[in-house]
Scaffold this motif. Sequence first.
Motif, mmCIF file in Angstrom:
data_model
loop_
_atom_site.group_PDB
_atom_site.id
_atom_site.type_symbol
_atom_site.label_atom_id
_atom_site.label_comp_id
_atom_site.label_asym_id
_atom_site.label_seq_id
_atom_site.Cartn_x
_atom_site.Cartn_y
_atom_site.Cartn_z
ATOM 1 N N ASP A 179 -24.438 -29.425 -1.972
ATOM 2 C CA ASP A 179 -26.252 -28.847 -2.017
ATOM 3 C C ASP A 179 -27.589 -29.679 -3.654
ATOM 4 O O ASP A 179 -26.515 -30.012 -4.350
ATOM 5 N N ARG A 180 -28.027 -29.265 -2.874
ATOM 6 C CA ARG A 180 -29.496 -29.699 -4.093
ATOM 7 C C ARG A 180 -30.103 -28.056 -4.919
ATOM 8 O O ARG A 180 -31.173 -27.453 -3.481
ATOM 9 N N ALA A 181 -30.716 -27.853 -5.667
ATOM 10 C CA ALA A 181 -31.409 -26.912 -6.265
ATOM 11 C C ALA A 181 -32.205 -27.073 -7.567
ATOM 12 O O ALA A 181 -32.032 -28.181 -8.320
ATOM 13 N N TYR A 182 -34.081 -26.324 -7.036
ATOM 14 C CA TYR A 182 -34.401 -26.987 -7.807
ATOM 15 C C TYR A 182 -35.316 -26.262 -8.914
ATOM 16 O O TYR A 182 -35.771 -24.980 -7.701
ATOM 17 N N VAL A 207 -30.299 -29.997 -10.014
ATOM 18 C CA VAL A 207 -29.137 -29.326 -10.375
ATOM 19 C C VAL A 207 -28.584 -29.815 -8.644
ATOM 20 O O VAL A 207 -29.009 -29.338 -7.568
ATOM 21 N N GLU A 208 -27.683 -30.383 -8.210
ATOM 22 C CA GLU A 208 -26.575 -30.750 -7.489
ATOM 23 C C GLU A 208 -25.251 -30.176 -7.276
ATOM 24 O O GLU A 208 -24.396 -31.141 -8.350
ATOM 25 N N GLY A 209 -24.117 -29.876 -6.116
ATOM 26 C CA GLY A 209 -22.926 -29.997 -6.677
ATOM 27 C C GLY A 209 -22.595 -29.347 -4.838
ATOM 28 O O GLY A 209 -23.507 -28.978 -4.057
ATOM 29 N N GLY A 226 -18.252 -16.956 -13.883
ATOM 30 C CA GLY A 226 -19.954 -18.463 -14.146
ATOM 31 C C GLY A 226 -20.095 -19.602 -13.633
ATOM 32 O O GLY A 226 -20.953 -20.873 -13.820
ATOM 33 N N ALA A 227 -18.389 -19.776 -12.895
ATOM 34 C CA ALA A 227 -18.179 -20.908 -12.114
ATOM 35 C C ALA A 227 -19.291 -21.314 -10.568
ATOM 36 O O ALA A 227 -19.641 -22.910 -10.300
ATOM 37 N N ALA A 228 -19.704 -20.047 -10.077
ATOM 38 C CA ALA A 228 -21.109 -20.455 -9.635
ATOM 39 C C ALA A 228 -21.963 -20.356 -9.744
ATOM 40 O O ALA A 228 -22.147 -19.290 -10.786
ATOM 41 N N LEU A 229 -23.323 -20.624 -9.560
ATOM 42 C CA LEU A 229 -24.326 -20.670 -10.678
ATOM 43 C C LEU A 229 -25.520 -19.333 -10.686
ATOM 44 O O LEU A 229 -25.600 -19.248 -11.620
ATOM 45 N N PHE A 230 -25.506 -19.236 -9.189
ATOM 46 C CA PHE A 230 -26.854 -18.688 -8.892
ATOM 47 C C PHE A 230 -25.826 -16.858 -8.732
ATOM 48 O O PHE A 230 -24.993 -16.887 -7.561
ATOM 49 N N PRO A 234 -24.202 -16.434 -1.736
ATOM 50 C CA PRO A 234 -22.462 -16.807 -1.152
ATOM 51 C C PRO A 234 -22.314 -18.449 -1.170
ATOM 52 O O PRO A 234 -21.967 -19.004 -0.801
ATOM 53 N N TYR A 235 -24.345 -19.130 -1.303
ATOM 54 C CA TYR A 235 -23.664 -20.600 -1.125
ATOM 55 C C TYR A 235 -24.404 -21.275 -2.022
ATOM 56 O O TYR A 235 -25.091 -22.574 -2.247
ATOM 57 N N SER A 236 -23.423 -20.096 -3.219
ATOM 58 C CA SER A 236 -23.908 -20.819 -4.180
ATOM 59 C C SER A 236 -23.722 -21.886 -4.962
ATOM 60 O O SER A 236 -22.722 -22.427 -4.364
ATOM 61 N N ILE A 237 -24.378 -22.864 -5.658
ATOM 62 C CA ILE A 237 -23.813 -24.336 -5.878
ATOM 63 C C ILE A 237 -22.884 -23.297 -7.913
ATOM 64 O O ILE A 237 -23.307 -23.041 -8.192
#
Length: 410
Positions: A179-182, A207-209, A226-230, A234-237
């Motif tokens: 996925d990507r996030a803006y 960012v995408e991953g 910190g591996a999960a960004l957000f 539960p759907y965090s990049i």
Amino acid sequence: MNQGSETTQTPLSPQPETVDKRPGQVSATTPTQEEQASPKTSSRKRQTDDSDVEPQPKRARLTRKKLTRKNLAAFNKMGKKKASDPTDDSESTKTKTTSTTTSGFAAKARKNGILPQLHSKPPKDLKDLQKQYAQSRATASPPESEYERYTKKVIKAGNEATVVAEASELLKKYPDGYDRAYNRAFTNLPQDVGFNNGLSAPQPDFVEGLEAGEYRPCPIDDRIPGAALFQDDPYSITLPRFAGEWKGPSGDIKEATMQAAYDGAAMVYARAQALAYMGEEDPLGHAAATTFTIDGTYLNLYAHYAAPAEDDEDALEYHQFPILSTYLTTSYEDFKKGRKQLRNAQDHAKAQSEQLRDQLKQHWKQNRTKLPPVAEGVHPPDVEPPPHATDGYEDASPHVLQEEAEDEDD
């Protein structure tokens, strides 16, 4: 009441003093103006009238405060930690951070070991990256009409949002799960771990991953902070390797480059933590992440990696070195070249992310079966539970024991 007569009334509860307003007559219980102006007289008067009630001047002042919603909220906050009060100026100054858009960001980032492009050194695999990003793709190139449309839209763009909308078409889209996030901050990144001391969280424009669920059954965020960004997503990049920064027609591309350096450092840091969890590390000097900057016209790709500082081997420095640059609007050929480089960089980052994901899943499965019996909540008959496992508890659950054992093993 006859004129000239005086009456003295003793109120059952504190009441305002009654004064006969007729000239020349003063009630026996009413103080004169001089007595009203005297704090001692006023205090003595209240004690005389309420001789059977213990004077409580502080309480009297508090009861005058109206019980409004605002005051109720203030009362409810009593006894709580100041950190929970966002309006507490004294606490906010302690945790104040420098944003990536302020003038002092570049200087603080440099103190944290994030090197500007001028002082960064090329990664050892730079030539391999340049070759890989420039290679031909199996898919067909966009028609020349697409180049003409893009050029006109970008030249006429009046703000950054328009540039983002048009330049996003250069990027490849992947199926669900990658996925990507803006413009979203890395809210789950630990604070003050070296490269981000005193800085606000990285917030790349793009960012995408892989999403966190792709790493199951490995509890990725529990094992690698910190591996999960957000946070709370539960759907965090998770553990991305590709990010970018846009700028509009009046934007500063130098600022975008510095912001990309910070984004890259965050991705390099997270990847290093993931490898360390498995007892591994990247080859020294090899790129661990890629970023891009684009203002609609110029596209720049950067490689990022960490290496010990030359003057202090215990300190890490985060390098950002240019891989390729393209002027997208000069010709149809340059437009195709830039689009190809960008998509090849995406594919490379995705392949590297999937490889790391597979390593982490395999590591988790192998080590999960090697945990001692205590990890499953079962103690051998001849072995007593560790003293700390049951101290202060009447019944230590197997789940708690399993978590503690796994943390110690890590």
